[in-house]
Scaffold this active site. Structure first.
Site, PDB file in Angstrom:
ATOM      1  N   GLY A 124       0.829  -1.195   0.000  1.00  0.00           N
ATOM      2  CA  GLY A 124       0.000   0.000   0.000  1.00  0.00           C
ATOM      3  C   GLY A 124       0.867   1.250   0.000  1.00  0.00           C
ATOM      4  N   ASP A 163      -1.263  -6.594   8.360  1.00  0.00           N
ATOM      5  CA  ASP A 163      -2.657  -6.162   8.276  1.00  0.00           C
ATOM      6  C   ASP A 163      -3.299  -6.773   7.035  1.00  0.00           C
ATOM      7  OD1 ASP A 163      -1.254  -4.589   6.425  1.00  0.00           O
ATOM      8  OD2 ASP A 163      -2.511  -2.822   6.752  1.00  0.00           O
ATOM      9  N   GLY A 200      -0.193  -4.935   0.947  1.00  0.00           N
ATOM     10  CA  GLY A 200      -1.483  -4.809   0.286  1.00  0.00           C
ATOM     11  C   GLY A 200      -1.668  -5.749  -0.874  1.00  0.00           C
ATOM     12  N   GLU A 223       6.082  -5.655   7.335  1.00  0.00           N
ATOM     13  CA  GLU A 223       5.621  -4.430   8.001  1.00  0.00           C
ATOM     14  C   GLU A 223       6.408  -4.052   9.251  1.00  0.00           C
ATOM     15  OE1 GLU A 223       2.909  -4.736   4.907  1.00  0.00           O
ATOM     16  OE2 GLU A 223       3.722  -6.291   6.193  1.00  0.00           O
TER      17      GLU A 223
END
Length: 346
Positions: free
Chosen positions: A64, A144, A113, A136
């Site tokens: 992302g 996530d 993402g 991350e």
């Protein structure tokens, strides 16, 4: 539709193609919205039998747009992170709930993402160049896009190992680990695409290659013992006690990443093992809004993605010095925000 996402119908397929190669197809808000619109459109189109997402240029999706989120936060725009992550997580849930087969062709990098727009689908096809990772903790975020639900459900403790260290699963290893469902040689992708749009998802099995041995097979006992521990301190202690090369290398990797992020990532993964996907996504949104406003996140993105000096100054600097109370405060009960409550909406 966003120009960075191409959408069209071809044969039996509703096609979605990522076209932001200059950024390794990293997802911005417009791309997320365009993919979601396409999913909704194709889900109710009687002439579309399945959805097919790919990105033929420079890898599948590098994640992302966290650089944009950091920039907005530094400009004191606190709404940007909530808007972005709420839209992204709604898309992840919609893919998981898609009433038709959802096929992802993953060739090249698939991180963050990118995992969110592939692993929740029914068919995740990895080539020998596919590289799945959730790195991350290196930028002071956490696993996530629904991976706080997914990773604890991978074989053994592989998910905790991936989520805390950012370890990469390349090619057939992604199938062994449970991130991909089929291994197909890159040279076979054009023929597979043609067969898919002509005959549908039943053809996938005919293109799948036998799996070579899992490259982490010999390390699985160390991974499963260490990363099934009930705390970060216990993980570290088990790795240190092992003494082997793999354990020592893994311990060194953990110490490179944000100490705080390793702790809050461990906490959300442990909780995710007992949550549904919508519950996990709601918890991720609550945590994402908080950690993206912290100096630790600003520093992590600076070091890895902005200045690219790979020399972050973490505070605190050691895993042992992270205050448990500070981590617990991130997970204190809060009333759900409207975006959080609506995560299960299509």
């Amino acid at each position: 539709m966003d120009q960075e996402v191409q959408v069209w119908r071809e044969g039996r397929a509703g096609r979605i193609r990522l076209q932001r190669p200059q950024a390794l197809n990293a997802l911005n808000l417009g791309m997320i919205q365009s993919i979601h619109e396409a999913l909704n459109l194709f889900s109710v189109d009687p002439d579309v039998h399945f959805l097919l997402i790919d990105a033929p240029e420079r890898g599948f999706c590098a994640g992302g747009d966290v650089r944009g989120i950091r920039a907005a936060a530094l400009a004191d725009d606190r709404s940007a992170a909530r808007i972005f992550f709420a839209a992204e997580y709604k898309l992840n849930q919609a893919i998981a709930a898609c009433p038709k087969p959802f096929v992802a062709l993953v060739d090249g990098v698939c991180m963050g993402g990118g995992i969110g727009i592939s692993v929740h689908g029914s068919h995740r096809i990895a080539t020998e160049r596919a590289m799945f990772a959730m790195p991350e903790t290196a930028i002071a975020l956490f696993p996530d896009v629904g991976t706080s639900y997914l990773l604890p459900r991978l074989p053994g403790a592989l998910g905790f190992y991936m989520g805390l260290t950012g370890a990469r699963m390349v090619g057939a290893d992604a199938v062994h680990a449970g991130l991909a469902t089929h291994f197909v040689r890159r040279e076979s992708l054009p023929a597979l695409e043609a067969a898919l749009v002509r005959d549908g998802v039943a053809v996938v099995a005919a293109f799948a290659e036998p799996l070579p041995a899992f490259s982490l097979a010999a390390a699985r006992p160390v991974i499963d013992l260490a990363f099934s521990a009930p705390s970060v301190a216990d993980i570290m202690a088990r790795l240190a006690a092992d003494g082997g090369a793999f354990a020592q290398e893994t311990l060194a990797i953990l110490r490179l990443h944000s100490p705080s992020a390793v702790h809050w990532s461990f906490a959300i993964l442990r909780a995710g093992a007992h949550r549904s996907l919508p519950e996990a996504l709601a918890a991720e949104l609550a945590l994402a809004v908080q950690v993206t406003s912290l100096p630790e996140f600003f520093e992590g993105v600076r070091a890895v993605l902005v200045d690219k000096d790979r020399a972050p100054h973490w505070q605190p600097a050691r895993l042992e010095d992270v205050d448990p109370a500070a981590i617990n405060a991130l997970f204190a009960d809060r009333p759900p925000a409207p975006e959080t409550a609506a995560l299960s909406d299509r």
